[in-house]
Design an enzyme around this catalytic site. Structure first.
Site, PDB file in Angstrom:
ATOM      1  N   GLU A   1       0.856  -1.184   0.000  1.00 43.23           N
ATOM      2  CA  GLU A   1       0.000   0.000   0.000  1.00 43.23           C
ATOM      3  C   GLU A   1       0.891   1.232   0.000  1.00 43.23           C
ATOM      4  O   GLU A   1       1.917   1.261   0.666  1.00 43.23           O
ATOM      5  CB  GLU A   1      -0.897   0.011   1.238  1.00 43.23           C
ATOM      6  CG  GLU A   1      -1.982  -1.010   1.145  1.00 43.23           C
ATOM      7  CD  GLU A   1      -2.991  -0.898   2.267  1.00 43.23           C
ATOM      8  OE1 GLU A   1      -3.191   0.204   2.803  1.00 43.23           O
ATOM      9  OE2 GLU A   1      -3.571  -1.933   2.600  1.00 43.23           O
TER      10      GLU A   1
ATOM     11  N   CYS B   1      -2.157  -6.883   5.944  1.00 43.98           N
ATOM     12  CA  CYS B   1      -1.464  -8.057   5.370  1.00 43.98           C
ATOM     13  C   CYS B   1      -0.615  -8.822   6.371  1.00 43.98           C
ATOM     14  O   CYS B   1      -0.876 -10.000   6.628  1.00 43.98           O
ATOM     15  CB  CYS B   1      -0.611  -7.611   4.196  1.00 43.98           C
ATOM     16  SG  CYS B   1      -1.576  -6.765   2.952  1.00 43.98           S
TER      17      CYS B   1
HETATM   18  C1  UGA Z   1       2.975  -6.000   2.627  1.00 40.37           C
HETATM   19  C2  UGA Z   1       4.141  -6.511   1.775  1.00 40.37           C
HETATM   20  O1  UGA Z   1       5.266  -5.634   1.905  1.00 40.37           O
HETATM   21  C3  UGA Z   1       3.742  -6.627   0.290  1.00 40.37           C
HETATM   22  O2  UGA Z   1       4.811  -7.195  -0.449  1.00 40.37           O
HETATM   23  C4  UGA Z   1       2.511  -7.525   0.197  1.00 40.37           C
HETATM   24  O3  UGA Z   1       2.053  -7.649  -1.136  1.00 40.37           O
HETATM   25  C5  UGA Z   1       1.395  -6.929   1.027  1.00 40.37           C
HETATM   26  O4  UGA Z   1       1.846  -6.839   2.405  1.00 40.37           O
HETATM   27  C6  UGA Z   1       0.190  -7.844   0.929  1.00 40.37           C
HETATM   28  O5  UGA Z   1       0.269  -8.971   1.425  1.00 40.37           O
HETATM   29  O6  UGA Z   1      -0.770  -7.479   0.251  1.00 40.37           O
HETATM   30  P1  UGA Z   1       1.947  -3.584   3.172  1.00 40.37           P
HETATM   31  O7  UGA Z   1       1.151  -4.277   4.222  1.00 40.37           O
HETATM   32  O8  UGA Z   1       1.255  -2.651   2.247  1.00 40.37           O
HETATM   33  O9  UGA Z   1       2.693  -4.658   2.212  1.00 40.37           O
HETATM   34  O10 UGA Z   1       3.048  -2.719   3.903  1.00 40.37           O
HETATM   35  P2  UGA Z   1       4.606  -2.788   4.205  1.00 40.37           P
HETATM   36  O11 UGA Z   1       5.262  -1.662   3.536  1.00 40.37           O
HETATM   37  O12 UGA Z   1       5.147  -4.125   3.952  1.00 40.37           O
HETATM   38  O13 UGA Z   1       4.612  -2.506   5.777  1.00 40.37           O
HETATM   39  C7  UGA Z   1       3.936  -3.358   6.696  1.00 40.37           C
HETATM   40  C8  UGA Z   1       4.138  -2.878   8.106  1.00 40.37           C
HETATM   41  O14 UGA Z   1       5.487  -3.098   8.528  1.00 40.37           O
HETATM   42  C9  UGA Z   1       3.882  -1.395   8.345  1.00 40.37           C
HETATM   43  O15 UGA Z   1       3.171  -1.246   9.558  1.00 40.37           O
HETATM   44  C10 UGA Z   1       5.265  -0.778   8.449  1.00 40.37           C
HETATM   45  O16 UGA Z   1       5.298   0.386   9.254  1.00 40.37           O
HETATM   46  C11 UGA Z   1       6.025  -1.919   9.132  1.00 40.37           C
HETATM   47  N1  UGA Z   1       7.478  -1.895   8.886  1.00 40.37           N
HETATM   48  C12 UGA Z   1       7.961  -2.079   7.628  1.00 40.37           C
HETATM   49  C13 UGA Z   1       8.345  -1.719   9.951  1.00 40.37           C
HETATM   50  O17 UGA Z   1       7.911  -1.565  11.113  1.00 40.37           O
HETATM   51  N2  UGA Z   1       9.693  -1.760   9.719  1.00 40.37           N
HETATM   52  C14 UGA Z   1      10.210  -1.948   8.472  1.00 40.37           C
HETATM   53  O18 UGA Z   1      11.458  -1.979   8.333  1.00 40.37           O
HETATM   54  C15 UGA Z   1       9.325  -2.099   7.398  1.00 40.37           C
END
Ligand code: UGA
Length: 428
Positions: A152, A257
């Site tokens: 997202e 997700c």
């Molecule tokens: C995630 C995956 O990254 C996508 O590849 C996948 O397609 C998607 O889920 C899905 O299954 O549809 P998304 O949930 O949009 O995507 O967001 P991310 O950018 O992955 O972040 C997820 C969470 O992890 C957020 O709350 C973010 O703040 C947290 N995060 C991310 C951290 O706390 N630390 C990090 O280093 C990275």
């Protein structure tokens, strides 16, 4: 190709926009009349940078159409993408009822042979169940699994520049045909069996969640020994075998997700006879990371938080989205409300959604208003607007210069030099 996309949610829309932009004719269908009438005018029902513009271009070029009649959307389709929600049940298992219902409806409405592509996230074994539904149609229909890896907030980047495309099939011809949709992209196309493709999606999200929880667990150790988590993860990430991504310590992961997919993988593993203890720990670390930040606040303001005025900056589960599902920021806000704190809040995009579920947060139109007279400012989502905010301007409106940085956005020594009491994650 003529393609029908069933489901105009986040995945369905990003997929429809990409496929139509690549020259296919896409008929996107959804049961929600209000949503479809907005989409026909090129208006989005979700916030995703660039998506509305791309959709409008393809609507104008007569490559993208929206319908609420399934038979009409299916009429010319050679390929049908299923992109419907697969939400969690209360026990963590995946609720496949929407996906199965959509498949049944497509099976009943089909008037010719088609390739059925499942994009909805569903556990291994689902493609087999879907195939059984389409085996009864009287038409030649084969199921292909093509998981989505969209983030997202950067969905279009992921549609046009994916790290890989995964295609799971049992029929080579169908697999090749679906691979053909993506062949112009500069990326690896991995063709697998059904179950491997289904598991790749869960395995990837589980692994990324594990990286985040690993960094968060380390942040607590850093706090105990005086190390700096950001330096530790940079040092780890320089090793090519580890990589720098998804090691940002903070308030934990949220969204629609990771929490759902990690639970689903744990539950599915249990069902097939494996106790996935590693992922259970990932969940436990994620849940308690919020308590760790709360301890940081208590360590700064004192045990009794009742009546304290706190400004919450960032309420979405991550930046560049209005999505608040499983948002760790909102989970912390609920804990603070229970402790009797007075909360003001601001988020660049998620305020409408927050207002619906968290009436205990007084939402403000901007950062400065949110921080007026507060005992502490808490930065909970890593929006760039917060990273660049002028602390000198904030200092003029707050009651106490206390900053709790749950996303490690600021340089500790710079902030402290400006006279702020500052707590961040694993950088004591
Ligand atoms: C995630 C995956 O990254 C996508 O590849 C996948 O397609 C998607 O889920 C899905 O299954 O549809 P998304 O949930 O949009 O995507 O967001 P991310 O950018 O992955 O972040 C997820 C969470 O992890 C957020 O709350 C973010 O703040 C947290 N995060 C991310 C951290 O706390 N630390 C990090 O280093 C990275």
């Amino acid at each position: 190709m003529n393609i029908c996309v069933v489901g105009a949610g986040y995945v369905g829309l990003a997929t429809s926009a990409g496929l139509s932009d690549w020259g296919n004719t896409v008929y996107c269908v959804d049961k929600d009349h209000w949503k479809i009438s907005k989409l026909k005018k090129g208006k989005l029902t979700i916030f995703e940078p660039g998506l509305a513009e791309l959709m409008s271009e393809n609507i104008k070029a007569n490559r993208l159409f929206f319908y609420h009649s399934l038979p009409r959307a299916l009429k010319n389709a050679e390929i049908v993408f299923l992109a419907v929600q697969t939400p969690p049940k209360t026990n963590g298992e995946v609720d496949l009822s929407y996906l199965m219902a959509a498949a049944q409806e497509v099976a009943q409405a089909l008037s010719k042979d088609a390739i059925i592509v499942n994009k909805s996230t569903a556990p291994p074994g689902t493609a087999r169940k879907l195939q059984a539904i389409f085996d009864d149609t009287g038409y030649s229909c084969t199921v292909v699994v093509n998981p989505e890896f969209l983030r997202e907030g950067s969905a279009l980047e992921d549609v046009f520049h994916p790290d890989r495309v995964v295609i799971g099939a049992i029929e080579e011809l169908a697999s090749k045909k679906i691979a053909g949709l993506y062949q112009h992209l500069d990326t690896e196309i991995l063709q697998t069996d059904w179950e491997s493709a289904e598991l790749i999606k869960y395995a990837s999200n589980g692994f990324l969640a594990m990286k985040i929880s690993y960094a968060n667990a380390l942040s607590r150790l850093c706090d105990k020994c005086g190390a700096n988590i950001d330096m530790v993860t940079v040092g780890m990430g320089l090793d090519k075998r580890i990589g720098p991504d998804f090691l940002q310590a903070g308030l934990g992961y949220g969204g629609s997700c990771f929490p759902k997919d990690v639970s689903a993988l744990v539950k599915w593993a249990e069902d097939v006879g494996y106790d996935f203890k590693l992922l259970k720990s990932v969940q436990e670390i994620n849940a308690t990371q919020i308590d760790f930040v709360l301890e940081g606040l208590v360590g700064t303001l004192g045990e009794d938080l009742a009546g304290k005025h706190l400004a919450l900056l960032g309420l979405a589960f991550k930046p560049h989205t209005d999505d608040i599902r499983e948002s760790p920021a909102l989970k912390l806000a609920k804990l603070l409300d229970k402790k009797g704190c007075c909360l003001t809040g601001y988020d660049p995009h998620a305020m409408v959604n927050v207002a619906k579920v968290a009436p205990f947060i007084k939402l403000c139109p901007d950062i400065i208003t949110t921080c007026k007279g507060v005992d502490a400012v808490l930065v909970l989502t890593d929006w760039s607007d917060f990273a660049t905010l002028k602390l000198s301007e904030l200092a003029e409106v707050v009651r106490n210069k206390v900053l709790i940085d749950a996303r490690n956005l600021y340089n500790p020594s710079v902030v402290r030099r400006c006279g702020w009491t500052y707590w961040s994650v694993g950088r004591s």
